[in-house]
Enzyme design. Structure first.
Site, PDB file in Angstrom:
ATOM      1  N   GLU A 109      -6.163 -15.073  28.919  1.00 31.91           N
ATOM      2  CA  GLU A 109      -7.456 -14.427  28.727  1.00 31.91           C
ATOM      3  C   GLU A 109      -7.918 -14.497  27.273  1.00 31.91           C
ATOM      4  O   GLU A 109      -7.150 -14.230  26.352  1.00 31.91           O
ATOM      5  CB  GLU A 109      -7.397 -12.972  29.186  1.00 31.91           C
ATOM      6  CG  GLU A 109      -7.089 -12.796  30.666  1.00 31.91           C
ATOM      7  CD  GLU A 109      -8.158 -13.399  31.569  1.00 31.91           C
ATOM      8  OE1 GLU A 109      -9.285 -13.618  31.098  1.00 31.91           O
ATOM      9  OE2 GLU A 109      -7.848 -13.643  32.751  1.00 31.91           O
ATOM     10  N   CYS A 175      -6.038  -4.673  34.246  1.00 27.95           N
ATOM     11  CA  CYS A 175      -5.587  -5.709  33.321  1.00 27.95           C
ATOM     12  C   CYS A 175      -6.465  -5.739  32.070  1.00 27.95           C
ATOM     13  O   CYS A 175      -5.972  -5.726  30.941  1.00 27.95           O
ATOM     14  CB  CYS A 175      -5.583  -7.067  34.011  1.00 27.95           C
ATOM     15  SG  CYS A 175      -4.399  -7.203  35.360  1.00 27.95           S
ATOM     16  N   HIS A 197      -2.694 -14.029  32.965  1.00 33.14           N
ATOM     17  CA  HIS A 197      -2.852 -13.702  34.379  1.00 33.14           C
ATOM     18  C   HIS A 197      -2.095 -14.709  35.240  1.00 33.14           C
ATOM     19  O   HIS A 197      -2.194 -15.923  35.032  1.00 33.14           O
ATOM     20  CB  HIS A 197      -4.328 -13.718  34.782  1.00 33.14           C
ATOM     21  CG  HIS A 197      -4.953 -12.367  34.791  1.00 33.14           C
ATOM     22  ND1 HIS A 197      -6.134 -12.076  34.136  1.00 33.14           N
ATOM     23  CD2 HIS A 197      -4.558 -11.207  35.376  1.00 33.14           C
ATOM     24  CE1 HIS A 197      -6.439 -10.795  34.325  1.00 33.14           C
ATOM     25  NE2 HIS A 197      -5.504 -10.255  35.069  1.00 33.14           N
TER      26      HIS A 197
END
Length: 233
Positions: A109, A175, A197
């Protein structure tokens, strides 16, 4: 690819940054890896399986330490728990792991936003709480960028035969919440941090797949970090 290789790369990068907390032999170098347990419709969370695998494969003979910890699947607990781990362990890097059921590959991310919206997914946390339109940190900035070297991680995962890409959307569930909270806690400190992820796994095949060499290589690659000028782009 070996975990030791990635740890040494980051240790050298941090040493170049003149971090006094890292000894010349690398003996004080530490990576904190976090993962979630089961939640919602997820009976087997791949992030927890990776955490457990790292716990059982720690090697203290190479001058580094990987400490793996589980955090609660609760909005009102996970940031506080992770921040406590950071204060307790004083890591040089924090790699957070979570599941993203809608993706078929590993994604690192780029950004975490200061916004919670659990109701869009139709799920609550393990305490039954489903925030909608709330901030992660009331007076915090709109977003934080990961400080992990995203392009290098993706390149090395692909070189190992593991499908991977950079993501610009960590969602608005727990998250994103934890990623933002940890980056906020690490702001102004010499700690690199970010989120990885993992795709969802079928329940019947989860244990078998997570025990495969490919997933072990993926878990090792997550701690490959080197601070570069293009790491945030």
């Amino acid at each position: 690819m070996r975990l030791a290789t990635y740890i040494r790369v980051l240790e050298r990068a941090l040493r170049k940054g003149k971090m006094a907390s890292v000894a010349e032999d690398g003996s004080n170098y530490r990576v904190l890896v976090t993962g979630f347990g089961p939640y919602g419709n997820t009976q087997i969370n791949p992030s927890l399986a990776v955490v457990n695998a790292l716990k059982s494969n720690r090697d203290g003979s190479r001058g580094y330490e990987v400490v793996a910890r589980q955090v609660s699947c609760e909005f009102n607990k996970c940031i506080e728990e992770a921040a406590a781990f950071i204060d307790e362990l004083a890591p040089n890097a924090v790699v957070m792991l979570g599941e993203y059921p809608g993706r078929a590959m590993v994604t690192v991310e780029r950004v975490a936003i200061n916004y919670n919206d659990s109701t869009r997914y139709g799920v609550c946390d393990e305490a039954g709480y489903a925030p909608q339109g709330t901030k992660v940190v009331e007076d915090g900035p709109a977003a934080y960028l990961s400080t992990l070297p995203l392009r290098r991680i993706v390149r090395d995962l692909r070189a190992a035969g593991i499908p991977a890409d950079i993501s610009g959307d960590a969602g608005t569930l727990m998250c994103n919440h934890l990623m933002y909270g940890v980056l906020d806690a690490c702001s102004g400190r010499d700690i690199v941090a970010g989120w990885v992820h993992l795709p969802a796994l079928p329940v019947r095949l989860g244990v078998l797949i997570l025990g495969s060499r490919r997933w072990r290589r993926a878990s090792q690659s997550f701690v490959h970090t080197e601070r570069k000028g293009n790491a945030r782009r």
